[in-house]
Design an enzyme around this catalytic site. Structure first.
Site, PDB file in Angstrom:
ATOM      1  N   ASN A 141      29.314 -16.267 149.009  1.00  0.00           N
ATOM      2  CA  ASN A 141      30.567 -16.121 149.741  1.00  0.00           C
ATOM      3  C   ASN A 141      31.081 -14.701 149.583  1.00  0.00           C
ATOM      4  O   ASN A 141      30.989 -14.109 148.509  1.00  0.00           O
ATOM      5  CB  ASN A 141      31.628 -17.108 149.232  1.00  0.00           C
ATOM      6  CG  ASN A 141      32.989 -16.852 149.860  1.00  0.00           C
ATOM      7  OD1 ASN A 141      33.903 -16.366 149.210  1.00  0.00           O
ATOM      8  ND2 ASN A 141      33.118 -17.138 151.140  1.00  0.00           N
ATOM      9  N   GLU A 204      28.940 -14.104 154.580  1.00  0.00           N
ATOM     10  CA  GLU A 204      29.668 -13.156 155.415  1.00  0.00           C
ATOM     11  C   GLU A 204      28.973 -11.800 155.461  1.00  0.00           C
ATOM     12  O   GLU A 204      29.148 -11.050 156.432  1.00  0.00           O
ATOM     13  CB  GLU A 204      31.100 -13.006 154.895  1.00  0.00           C
ATOM     14  CG  GLU A 204      31.991 -14.207 155.127  1.00  0.00           C
ATOM     15  CD  GLU A 204      31.792 -15.338 154.130  1.00  0.00           C
ATOM     16  OE1 GLU A 204      32.462 -16.386 154.267  1.00  0.00           O
ATOM     17  OE2 GLU A 204      30.951 -15.176 153.201  1.00  0.00           O
ATOM     18  N   ASP A 253      53.387 -10.920 151.171  1.00  0.00           N
ATOM     19  CA  ASP A 253      52.226 -11.377 151.930  1.00  0.00           C
ATOM     20  C   ASP A 253      52.422 -11.081 153.411  1.00  0.00           C
ATOM     21  O   ASP A 253      53.321 -10.319 153.790  1.00  0.00           O
ATOM     22  CB  ASP A 253      51.968 -12.870 151.670  1.00  0.00           C
ATOM     23  CG  ASP A 253      50.479 -13.189 151.657  1.00  0.00           C
ATOM     24  OD1 ASP A 253      49.808 -12.889 152.658  1.00  0.00           O
ATOM     25  OD2 ASP A 253      49.984 -13.719 150.653  1.00  0.00           O
TER      26      ASP A 253
END
Length: 446
Positions: A141, A204, A253
């Site tokens: 990952n 990815e 965020d």
């Protein structure tokens, strides 16, 4: 154009880099400048107070720049992503690489990591591409996670319950820590691939390699069982502890508000390798880069989902005002009544964090919020065209939602023209423009 440096060279030739010669501190000063130029040029800070390393920011700051990086255009961007998602190609593994020019013991204090906002818990690495493998080595990952600097050798990582969290749990079951490679300073294609919602088990890195026309190179780390980007600027080799945690946050965020504090795992950095004159790549939380990297792959998913229920989808935009995450503007070619409501439900299904959806006709530019608002003002009636879904899963990043269990209320707005009415009454009036006037106006703008 497969490395950050080559991409920056291209940007420089296009006149899209603003070189800043003044000396600024990574604590608040550089973030303030990045925020001022948000959505604008790539920023290259040539002098950083207290450090020898240069800082680059706003690399992925516009949709057009990401399209250039992927050698495509806005119209074909989603297709380019779908092709890479569906046909990933494993990248080459090399022994020697630019990132191996210097190998040294970790001292995170020597890296110009930014402290962004006044109430942040500290300095945060925000552009880290983190790669890890399952204990049996079968699953890889690659994803982006925020990293809070704790001291010279330790970081706190925010692990959301997705794929890296799953690998961490697998390591925990084996009673071992999870080895990770943290690559900083990579090509935008790698960043976009690492942000993509892929099935567990799809690397990815392989998706990034497809986006880079099979030119991505990886290098095996020396001290941990993980692979890093060979042409990265700097790589931290580390291990995510399955036993030791600390309080992480707060940090701003994507919404521009502070995320809550949580107990999160600690990363022990065991080695650092980097280019001799490495660049530190910064990314401003809640800035355009953050919104685009998180939002673009979700836009593609929304487009595909809506295309399954509506014959023609013209465009999808996770709007800036909606934090690039919570609001979607979707334009369609409406064929029958109910198409817009089907599109609303399909969008919510494709992107569970989505909170509000506005569907408009194809004559509305979804990238212009004024046009979208005009469509709502002139084509929407709340008693007929409003969809409300209560107590469903939303985004824990939304401060108005229940951030502990993620429940929210969602709203969809059908701002399309009713087919039973004469369409002329819903069309915006236009002034005819002859060639003489057009030429005059074009010269005036120049």
């Amino acid at each position: 154009m497969t490395t950050l440096r080559k991409f920056l060279k291209e940007m420089d030739e296009k006149g899209e880099i603003l070189a800043i010669k003044e000396k600024f501190s990574p604590r608040f000063q550089i973030p303030a400048v990045i925020q001022k130029f948000d959505g604008g040029p790539v920023l290259l800070f040539k002098k950083v107070r207290g450090y020898k390393t240069r800082v680059v920011a706003n690399v992925c700051g516009t949709r057009e720049r990401l399209c250039f990086a992927l050698e495509t255009n806005v119209e074909n961007l989603y297709s380019r992503l779908f092709e890479a998602w569906e046909k990933p190609v494993e990248p080459k593994i090399v022994d020697d690489a630019p990132v191996k020019e210097v190998t040294e013991k970790p001292n995170l204090g020597r890296i110009p990591v930014l402290t962004h906002f006044e109430k942040d818990a500290g300095a945060y690495i925000t552009s880290a591409v983190i790669s890890a493998r399952s204990p049996d080595g079968e699953i890889e990952n690659v994803s982006i996670h925020r990293l809070q600097v704790l001291d010279e050798t330790r970081l706190a990582i925010r692990l959301v319950p997705r794929h890296l969290f799953k690998l961490w749990n697998l390591a925990k079951q084996e009673n071992t820590d999870l080895d990770v490679a943290i690559s900083i300073g990579v090509h935008p294609a790698v960043m976009l691939a690492a942000s993509s919602p892929l099935p567990f088990g799809t690397s990815e890195f392989a998706v990034a390699n497809t986006l880079l026309n099979n030119e991505l190179r990886l290098v095996k780390c020396r001290y941990v069982d993980a692979y890093a980007v060979a042409d990265a600027e700097i790589v931290l080799e580390g291990r995510i502890s399955t036993r030791e945690q600390t309080l992480e946050g707060p940090l701003v965020d994507i919404t521009g508000t502070y995320d809550i504090q949580r107990s999160q795992p600690i990363v022990e950095v065991v080695s650092v390798m980097h280019r001799e004159d490495y660049l530190y790549q910064a990314l401003l939380p809640s800035g355009s880069e953050h919104k685009l990297l998180m939002g673009l792959p979700r836009e593609a998913l929304i487009w595909r989902s809506v295309a399954n229920v509506v014959p023609v989808v013209k465009a999808v935009n996770l709007s800036v005002g909606g934090c690039g995450w919570l609001h979607a503007f979707i334009s369609i070619e409406k064929q029958t009544e109910g198409d817009a409501k089907n599109a609303i439900l399909a969008a919510f299904s494709a992107h569970p964090s989505l909170k509000h959806v506005i569907v408009v006709d194809s004559d509305i530019n979804v990238y212009d919020s004024n046009e979208v608002e005009w469509a709502v003002a002139t084509r929407f009636q709340a008693d007929k065209d409003l969809v409300i879904i209560r107590n469903v899963r939303g985004s824990t990043l939304d401060p108005s939602a229940d951030q502990k269990n993620g429940l929210t209320t969602k709203m969809g707005i059908d701002a399309t023209k009713p087919l039973a009415e004469h369409k002329e009454k819903f069309e915006k009036a236009r002034i005819p423009l002859d060639k003489e006037t057009e030429n005059f106006l074009q010269g005036f703008k120049a």
